[in-house]
Design a protein around this motif. Structure first.
Motif, mmCIF file in Angstrom:
data_model
loop_
_atom_site.group_PDB
_atom_site.id
_atom_site.type_symbol
_atom_site.label_atom_id
_atom_site.label_comp_id
_atom_site.label_asym_id
_atom_site.label_seq_id
_atom_site.Cartn_x
_atom_site.Cartn_y
_atom_site.Cartn_z
ATOM 1 N N GLY A 1 0.802 -1.218 0.000
ATOM 2 C CA GLY A 1 0.000 0.000 0.000
ATOM 3 C C GLY A 1 0.833 1.266 0.000
ATOM 4 N N PRO A 2 0.156 2.436 0.027
ATOM 5 C CA PRO A 2 0.853 3.722 0.029
ATOM 6 C C PRO A 2 1.796 3.860 1.221
ATOM 7 C CG PRO A 2 -1.545 4.007 0.177
ATOM 8 C CD PRO A 2 -1.293 2.554 0.095
ATOM 9 N N THR A 3 3.011 4.343 0.947
ATOM 10 C CA THR A 3 4.064 4.384 1.955
ATOM 11 C C THR A 3 4.705 5.767 2.012
ATOM 12 O OG1 THR A 3 4.549 2.036 1.549
ATOM 13 C CG2 THR A 3 6.258 3.323 2.654
ATOM 14 N N ILE A 4 4.978 6.224 3.223
ATOM 15 C CA ILE A 4 5.785 7.429 3.442
ATOM 16 C C ILE A 4 7.163 6.922 3.872
ATOM 17 C CG2 ILE A 4 5.915 9.676 4.563
ATOM 18 C CD1 ILE A 4 3.179 9.189 3.268
ATOM 19 N N LEU A 5 8.197 7.194 3.078
ATOM 20 C CA LEU A 5 9.536 6.689 3.360
ATOM 21 C C LEU A 5 10.400 7.774 3.987
ATOM 22 C CD1 LEU A 5 11.761 4.493 3.097
ATOM 23 C CD2 LEU A 5 12.237 5.422 0.812
ATOM 24 N N LEU A 6 11.047 7.435 5.109
ATOM 25 C CA LEU A 6 12.009 8.309 5.766
ATOM 26 C C LEU A 6 13.389 7.723 5.527
ATOM 27 C CD1 LEU A 6 9.220 8.607 7.253
ATOM 28 C CD2 LEU A 6 10.512 9.246 9.286
ATOM 29 N N GLY B 1 9.244 9.816 -9.644
ATOM 30 C CA GLY B 1 7.924 10.439 -9.752
ATOM 31 C C GLY B 1 7.211 10.642 -8.434
ATOM 32 N N ILE B 2 7.947 10.655 -7.340
ATOM 33 C CA ILE B 2 7.323 10.889 -6.034
ATOM 34 C C ILE B 2 6.876 12.355 -5.965
ATOM 35 C CG2 ILE B 2 7.699 10.917 -3.527
ATOM 36 C CD1 ILE B 2 9.757 8.686 -3.936
ATOM 37 N N LYS B 3 5.622 12.552 -5.658
ATOM 38 C CA LYS B 3 5.044 13.900 -5.721
ATOM 39 C C LYS B 3 5.472 14.794 -4.568
ATOM 40 C CE LYS B 3 1.017 12.386 -8.376
ATOM 41 N NZ LYS B 3 -0.434 12.184 -8.369
ATOM 42 N N THR B 4 5.593 14.225 -3.391
ATOM 43 C CA THR B 4 5.931 15.029 -2.214
ATOM 44 C C THR B 4 7.289 14.611 -1.679
ATOM 45 O OG1 THR B 4 3.579 15.107 -1.647
ATOM 46 C CG2 THR B 4 5.148 15.778 0.050
ATOM 47 N N ILE B 5 8.244 15.538 -1.702
ATOM 48 C CA ILE B 5 9.584 15.291 -1.160
ATOM 49 C C ILE B 5 9.921 16.437 -0.222
ATOM 50 C CG2 ILE B 5 12.034 15.002 -1.703
ATOM 51 C CD1 ILE B 5 11.186 13.938 -4.458
ATOM 52 N N SER B 6 10.334 16.084 0.993
ATOM 53 C CA SER B 6 10.599 17.119 1.995
ATOM 54 C C SER B 6 11.880 16.784 2.755
ATOM 55 C CB SER B 6 9.417 17.205 2.974
ATOM 56 O OG SER B 6 9.679 18.140 4.000
ATOM 57 N N ARG B 7 12.724 17.797 2.943
ATOM 58 C CA ARG B 7 13.972 17.595 3.696
ATOM 59 C C ARG B 7 13.841 18.191 5.092
ATOM 60 N NH1 ARG B 7 19.693 19.733 1.372
ATOM 61 N NH2 ARG B 7 18.733 18.819 -0.508
ATOM 62 N N VAL B 8 14.293 17.442 6.087
ATOM 63 C CA VAL B 8 14.280 17.911 7.478
ATOM 64 C C VAL B 8 15.676 17.734 8.069
ATOM 65 C CG1 VAL B 8 11.821 17.441 7.863
ATOM 66 C CG2 VAL B 8 13.510 15.640 8.301
ATOM 67 N N ASP B 9 15.869 18.245 9.277
ATOM 68 C CA ASP B 9 17.195 18.237 9.888
ATOM 69 C C ASP B 9 17.626 16.868 10.391
ATOM 70 O OD1 ASP B 9 17.431 20.938 9.421
ATOM 71 O OD2 ASP B 9 16.767 21.523 11.436
ATOM 72 N N ASN B 10 16.651 16.094 10.886
ATOM 73 C CA ASN B 10 17.016 14.829 11.531
ATOM 74 C C ASN B 10 15.800 13.901 11.611
ATOM 75 O OD1 ASN B 10 15.453 15.803 13.781
ATOM 76 N ND2 ASN B 10 17.254 16.962 14.451
ATOM 77 N N VAL B 11 16.018 12.710 12.175
ATOM 78 C CA VAL B 11 14.952 11.708 12.274
ATOM 79 C C VAL B 11 13.810 12.190 13.160
ATOM 80 C CG1 VAL B 11 14.418 9.433 13.245
ATOM 81 C CG2 VAL B 11 16.382 9.696 11.738
ATOM 82 N N LEU C 1 10.219 2.253 -5.558
ATOM 83 C CA LEU C 1 9.589 3.437 -4.964
ATOM 84 C C LEU C 1 8.177 3.683 -5.494
ATOM 85 C CD1 LEU C 1 12.670 5.867 -5.044
ATOM 86 C CD2 LEU C 1 11.753 4.672 -3.048
ATOM 87 N N LYS C 2 7.630 2.724 -6.250
ATOM 88 C CA LYS C 2 6.326 2.941 -6.909
ATOM 89 C C LYS C 2 5.189 3.159 -5.918
ATOM 90 C CE LYS C 2 5.615 -2.060 -7.655
ATOM 91 N NZ LYS C 2 6.882 -2.500 -7.044
ATOM 92 N N ASN C 3 5.291 2.588 -4.696
ATOM 93 C CA ASN C 3 4.241 2.776 -3.695
ATOM 94 C C ASN C 3 4.535 3.932 -2.736
ATOM 95 O OD1 ASN C 3 2.609 0.659 -4.594
ATOM 96 N ND2 ASN C 3 3.789 -0.852 -3.444
ATOM 97 N N VAL C 4 5.692 4.579 -2.935
ATOM 98 C CA VAL C 4 6.074 5.685 -2.038
ATOM 99 C C VAL C 4 5.414 6.969 -2.527
ATOM 100 C CG1 VAL C 4 7.977 7.064 -1.134
ATOM 101 C CG2 VAL C 4 8.240 4.582 -1.381
ATOM 102 N N LYS C 5 4.502 7.489 -1.733
ATOM 103 C CA LYS C 5 3.796 8.720 -2.126
ATOM 104 C C LYS C 5 4.479 9.966 -1.592
ATOM 105 C CE LYS C 5 0.097 9.564 0.969
ATOM 106 N NZ LYS C 5 -1.306 9.392 1.332
ATOM 107 N N SER C 6 5.267 9.797 -0.496
ATOM 108 C CA SER C 6 6.013 10.929 0.059
ATOM 109 C C SER C 6 7.372 10.439 0.544
ATOM 110 C CB SER C 6 5.262 11.559 1.235
ATOM 111 O OG SER C 6 3.995 12.037 0.834
#
Length: 450
Positions: free
Chosen positions: A347-352, A393-403, A369-374
């Protein structure tokens, strides 16, 4: 433990501390050796070294002085993390001083036989499964190595009727001389630790040392689905016990018509296994083989496989937060481990993901990465992972400082029914002391969501 005399009155250098060095130094001191400990961390910041000093052991801290090698040492016991291209190790080898790791000490003093597990991926899960199966089967196992207590500490307490189940890295195996497990397991072989070993060939040679001293009285449980593992089997004197997730075997552990089989005997239906992920079938088959070779009944194996849901930091289920299932796979320190984690979910996955930059790219992740939505990135490799995310083709990509900051960010982009997965594909050392620390911070951040 065996009261061996081989180290009595020998002059021995223990190079590098951490848990294994402290235990090895104390053990050698008990065995009558003249021990010197050398660690890079200054004495004022080194409680372990201070403790050894109190035992009457000579301690040199703050640097690795090359002139130390002129003091006539007959043996060096090195921390596994110290590479062989370290000047101290290179100097010792030039002088003909033998270099071992503390696993060798453990073997020499142990009253109990060993089951040794190595490979690129799956070592921790397989080691834990073997331990749990033997425990359920009343075989008196003890767990040691990277997953548990230091091997030479466990070996001091082990009795003849015990079995020491030990996870072994290539770093540890490079420092063995006589170590000979009753059962050896090689789970699989892929590119890893090439910054330490230099080449894939040298890495595989290090892994192959697990069977180097085995005879026809011992067993080598080996992955029959890989050419390189089977090449190791050709050069082993042990009885070969293959396992396969892809084909039926004349003997060994394999899958047929939805069942796990060992030597043609059905052991358990796959549908009853609690541990998620197709990739875990390799770990399960190899562990089952070791358990059967140790005389464990099918019923005990079934109990473990019906209840075991994974080890800490390896595709570990953490929580369901408002319909989002959250998993901690901080031990995924390479691309292949993350591929296997992603393949466990449909299913849809958010990968960190993110961490230490070892110079590699991450294009091999794209097909998975086909199931990775963010994608939430952090650490040194964030830009590289973002490039791959865009290509996938991941639509939402966001960078943060740490885990810690990645967890609420992932939740922000998630919906009920999604999987939130920490599977970094990188080592942790750019920001965290270990993958365990990284995983623990992730778990704590998840619980804050609640």
């Amino acid at each position: 433990m065996k009261q061996i005399e081989s180290y009595c009155h020998k002059k021995i250098l223990v190079l590098g501390l951490a848990k294994s060095g402290v235990t090895a130094a104390s053990l050698l001191h008990k065995l009558g050796a003249f021990v010197t400990v050398n660690d890079k961390k200054p004495l004022s910041e080194n409680p372990e070294a201070q403790g050894l000093l109190e035992q009457g052991i000579k301690v040199i801290c703050g640097e690795h002085p090359i002139e130390l090698l002129d003091e006539g040492f007959e043996l060096i016991v090195k921390n596994p993390g110290i590479p062989y291209f370290n000047p101290m190790i290179e100097g010792a080898i030039e002088k003909g001083i033998p270099v071992i790791t503390e696993v060798e000490l453990a073997y020499e003093i142990s009253e109990a036989p060993f089951i040794g597990i190595t490979g690129t991926n799956g070592k921790t899960t397989t080691t834990t499964l073997v331990y749990e199966m033997l425990k359920e089967g009343n075989k008196q196992p003890l767990i040691a190595g990277n997953i548990g207590t230091v091997a030479s500490g466990v070996a001091q307490k082990a009795e003849k009727d015990d079995t020491i189940v030990i996870e072994l890295s290539s770093f540890q195996l490079m420092g063995i001389k006589t170590f000979n497990p009753k059962i050896a397991i090689i789970t699989n072989l892929y590119d890893a630790h090439l910054d330490y070993h230099g080449t894939r060939k040298e890495y595989i040679q290090a892994k192959a040392k697990i069977t180097e001293n085995q005879t026809e009285l011992e067993y080598l449980v080996i992955n029959a689905d890989q050419e390189e593992t089977m090449e190791i089997a050709k050069h082993s004197k042990a009885k070969i016990i293959p396992f396969s997730t892809k084909k039926e075997l004349a003997e060994g552990a394999y899958i047929k018509e939805g069942w796990l089989l060992f030597n043609g005997e059905p052991v358990m239906e796959i549908s009853e296994i609690a541990l998620p992920g197709v990739h875990n079938l390799e770990n399960i088959l190899s562990a089952m083989a070791a358990a059967k070779l140790s005389g464990v009944e099918n019923s005990a194996i079934q109990v473990v496989l019906k209840t075991f849901t994974g080890v800490r930091h390896r595709l570990q289920y953490v929580a369901d937060v408002n319909g989002r299932k959250i998993y901690n796979d901080s031990k995924a320190t390479n691309i292949l481990a993350t591929v296997k984690a992603l393949s466990a979910f449909n299913g849809p996955t958010i990968l960190l993901a993110g961490g230490l930059d070892r110079g590699n790219e991450f294009d091999d992740l794209i097909p998975y990465l086909k199931n990775v939505k963010s994608l939430i990135t952090f650490g040194q490799t964030a830009p590289k992972l973002e490039r791959v995310g865009k290509l996938a083709g991941i639509k939402t990509i966001s960078r943060v400082d740490n885990v810690e900051k990645a967890v609420p960010e992932a939740y922000r982009y998630s919906e009920p029914g999604d999987v939130i997965l920490l599977s970094p594909a990188c080592a942790s050392w750019d920001q965290y002391k270990s993958f365990e620390v990284r995983g623990d911070i992730f778990i704590e951040a998840v619980h804050k969501l609640k």
